[in-house]
Scaffold this motif. Structure first.
Motif, PDB file in Angstrom:
ATOM      1  N   ASN A   1       0.828  -1.205   0.000  1.00 24.64           N
ATOM      2  CA  ASN A   1       0.000   0.000   0.000  1.00 24.64           C
ATOM      3  C   ASN A   1       0.862   1.256   0.000  1.00 24.64           C
ATOM      4  O   ASN A   1       0.594   2.211  -0.736  1.00 24.64           O
ATOM      5  N   ILE A   2       1.918   1.259   0.812  1.00 20.56           N
ATOM      6  CA  ILE A   2       2.808   2.433   0.861  1.00 20.56           C
ATOM      7  C   ILE A   2       3.491   2.623  -0.487  1.00 20.56           C
ATOM      8  O   ILE A   2       3.618   3.757  -0.990  1.00 20.56           O
ATOM      9  N   ALA A   3       3.930   1.542  -1.112  1.00 19.24           N
ATOM     10  CA  ALA A   3       4.562   1.636  -2.432  1.00 19.24           C
ATOM     11  C   ALA A   3       3.587   2.215  -3.454  1.00 19.24           C
ATOM     12  O   ALA A   3       3.964   3.057  -4.286  1.00 19.24           O
ATOM     13  N   LYS A   4       2.327   1.801  -3.391  1.00 26.63           N
ATOM     14  CA  LYS A   4       1.322   2.307  -4.325  1.00 26.63           C
ATOM     15  C   LYS A   4       1.046   3.792  -4.085  1.00 26.63           C
ATOM     16  O   LYS A   4       0.898   4.573  -5.034  1.00 26.63           O
ATOM     17  N   VAL A   5       0.961   4.180  -2.816  1.00 25.81           N
ATOM     18  CA  VAL A   5       0.720   5.593  -2.487  1.00 25.81           C
ATOM     19  C   VAL A   5       1.856   6.458  -3.023  1.00 25.81           C
ATOM     20  O   VAL A   5       1.632   7.515  -3.620  1.00 25.81           O
ATOM     21  N   LEU A   6       3.090   6.007  -2.824  1.00 30.27           N
ATOM     22  CA  LEU A   6       4.247   6.769  -3.303  1.00 30.27           C
ATOM     23  C   LEU A   6       4.245   6.873  -4.831  1.00 30.27           C
ATOM     24  O   LEU A   6       4.537   7.941  -5.390  1.00 30.27           O
ATOM     25  N   SER A   7       3.937   5.790  -5.494  1.00 35.47           N
ATOM     26  CA  SER A   7       3.976   5.791  -6.955  1.00 35.47           C
ATOM     27  C   SER A   7       2.902   6.687  -7.563  1.00 35.47           C
ATOM     28  O   SER A   7       3.067   7.199  -8.673  1.00 35.47           O
TER      29      SER A   7
ATOM     30  N   ILE B   1      -0.371   8.546  13.379  1.00 35.32           N
ATOM     31  CA  ILE B   1      -0.987   9.857  13.170  1.00 35.32           C
ATOM     32  C   ILE B   1      -0.986  10.302  11.700  1.00 35.32           C
ATOM     33  O   ILE B   1      -1.347  11.423  11.407  1.00 35.32           O
ATOM     34  N   ALA B   2      -0.612   9.417  10.786  1.00 32.14           N
ATOM     35  CA  ALA B   2      -0.547   9.796   9.368  1.00 32.14           C
ATOM     36  C   ALA B   2      -1.746   9.238   8.601  1.00 32.14           C
ATOM     37  O   ALA B   2      -2.465   8.361   9.065  1.00 32.14           O
ATOM     38  N   ASP B   3      -1.922   9.762   7.400  1.00 31.53           N
ATOM     39  CA  ASP B   3      -2.992   9.256   6.528  1.00 31.53           C
ATOM     40  C   ASP B   3      -2.708   7.831   6.074  1.00 31.53           C
ATOM     41  O   ASP B   3      -3.621   7.019   5.914  1.00 31.53           O
TER      42      ASP B   3
ATOM     43  N   THR C   1      -0.959  15.397   2.246  1.00 33.09           N
ATOM     44  CA  THR C   1      -1.051  13.974   2.569  1.00 33.09           C
ATOM     45  C   THR C   1       0.137  13.600   3.437  1.00 33.09           C
ATOM     46  O   THR C   1       1.249  14.075   3.209  1.00 33.09           O
ATOM     47  N   THR C   2      -0.091  12.752   4.438  1.00 37.80           N
ATOM     48  CA  THR C   2       1.000  12.325   5.314  1.00 37.80           C
ATOM     49  C   THR C   2       1.170  10.813   5.274  1.00 37.80           C
ATOM     50  O   THR C   2       0.200  10.060   5.178  1.00 37.80           O
TER      51      THR C   2
ATOM     52  N   TYR D   1       2.166  20.381  -0.273  1.00 38.14           N
ATOM     53  CA  TYR D   1       3.198  19.339  -0.328  1.00 38.14           C
ATOM     54  C   TYR D   1       2.686  18.095   0.411  1.00 38.14           C
ATOM     55  O   TYR D   1       1.721  18.145   1.182  1.00 38.14           O
ATOM     56  N   ASN D   2       3.349  16.988   0.182  1.00 36.29           N
ATOM     57  CA  ASN D   2       3.101  15.747   0.904  1.00 36.29           C
ATOM     58  C   ASN D   2       4.245  15.550   1.896  1.00 36.29           C
ATOM     59  O   ASN D   2       5.359  16.031   1.664  1.00 36.29           O
ATOM     60  N   PHE D   3       3.994  14.826   2.986  1.00 37.22           N
ATOM     61  CA  PHE D   3       5.023  14.688   4.021  1.00 37.22           C
ATOM     62  C   PHE D   3       5.152  13.222   4.411  1.00 37.22           C
ATOM     63  O   PHE D   3       4.166  12.554   4.721  1.00 37.22           O
TER      64      PHE D   3
END
Length: 325
Positions: free
Chosen positions: A8-14, A122-124, A109-110, A84-86
């Motif tokens: 999921n994190i890889a997909k969000v980053l891409s 505490i992140a999205d 987006t965090t 920006y995203n963090f």
């Protein structure tokens, strides 16, 4: 324990738009895992065609002297404009971002990538893996899910982060840790130089200070207590990393010492760092507003009576020892 999902994190980053800024930052009082994982991820995102910046306080840039490439790094918030995203890396709560916390609060987006216990979530988008050696190892796993290969610079950073957060492969390691390290060597990293420069090497002055600290340490059964007051001329130049990674690590490797309690006094601020081979001391530091890992944790307190703090720690250590009987 894993919270979230690597895929999921890889997909969000891409999926982050190439025109959107991505800020990546680790915790205050940065160590090599925090800086290396942050910068490795930043460099890879730029390699993907994203626009990423790694936030590192200027006082911690000395940790990258061996790497000597400061591309994509910002040391202040002055040039950061919204939106920006963090990405919060290697921290279980946003307050550990220090001067960069306000940027996290304003992000579009965090994302949080961390390997500490008691994560606040505490992140999205959250990925917490408490069974892994380091955040650098987590970043490696994420990058391998994306489409581009890593390069020698990224591999070097990931190696440095894993090396230092495992105390030269002596704690929190698994078979996967060594498999990843083996893969990193395929990128022709200068592992001998990295190991010397980031973990083994100490200056003559540091050796002298370590010797002085050892001569003044207080031993209570198997617990070593070391108190350093930076108002004293001998200790005025000691920073958090030197204290934590060099002085306390040396004490932690002495035979018959199973617990190390380090206290670094800097005016009204007191840093408390604990290391243990036997009892899970993370709960002790959590009661003082800190946290970390089961056997390695820290806390920062302000304007506290030092004797009361030490007595509280001693009582809690004895209580935890009692549970082992």
């Amino acid at each position: 324990m894993i919270i979230g999902n690597y895929d999921n994190i890889a997909k969000v980053l891409s999926k982050i738009n190439e025109n959107e800024l991505i800020l990546v930052a680790g915790h205050k009082n940065s160590d090599m895992d925090s800086i290396a994982s942050s910068l490795a991820l930043t460099r890879y995102l730029n390699k993907l065609g994203k626009k990423a910046i790694c936030l590192i306080e200027e006082k911690h840039l000395n940790l990258l002297n061996w790497f000597n490439d400061y591309k994509y790094i910002e040391t202040t918030t002055d040039n950061i404009k919204e939106p920006y995203n963090f990405i919060l890396v290697d921290a279980n709560e946003k307050s550990r971002l220090g001067i960069f916390e306000n940027l996290f609060n304003k992000a579009k987006t965090t994302i949080q990538i961390d390997h500490h216990e008691n994560n606040e979530g505490i992140a999205d988008h959250i990925l917490v893996d408490t069974d892994i050696s380091s955040t650098s190892e987590m970043v490696y796993n994420i990058l391998k899910l994306l489409k581009l290969d890593i390069d020698s610079n990224i591999a070097s950073l990931i190696y440095a982060g894993i090396l230092n957060d495992t105390c030269c492969f002596t704690r929190r390691i698994t078979d996967k840790t060594f498999n990843i390290t083996s893969d990193l060597l395929k990128y022709n990293i200068d592992y001998e130089n990295i190991t010397k420069k980031t973990y083994l090497n100490k200056s003559l002055n540091e050796i002298k200070i370590i010797g002085k600290v050892i001569s003044e340490v207080t031993i209570d059964n198997d617990t070593a207590y070391v108190i350093i007051d930076k108002s004293k001329n001998t200790y005025k130049d000691i920073d958090y990393n030197t204290f934590s990674k060099k002085i306390l690590t040396t004490l932690n490797n002495i035979n018959d010492i199973n617990i190390v309690v380090g206290i670094l006094i800097d005016n009204e601020k007191t840093e408390i760092i604990m290391r243990s081979h036997t009892i899970e001391i993370e709960s002790i530091l959590k009661s003082l507003g800190g946290g970390g890992h089961k056997y390695a944790a820290g806390a920062t307190v302000y304007n506290k009576n030092l004797s009361e703090v030490i007595n509280t720690i001693k009582d809690k250590i004895n209580s935890l020892k009692g549970t082992l009987k």
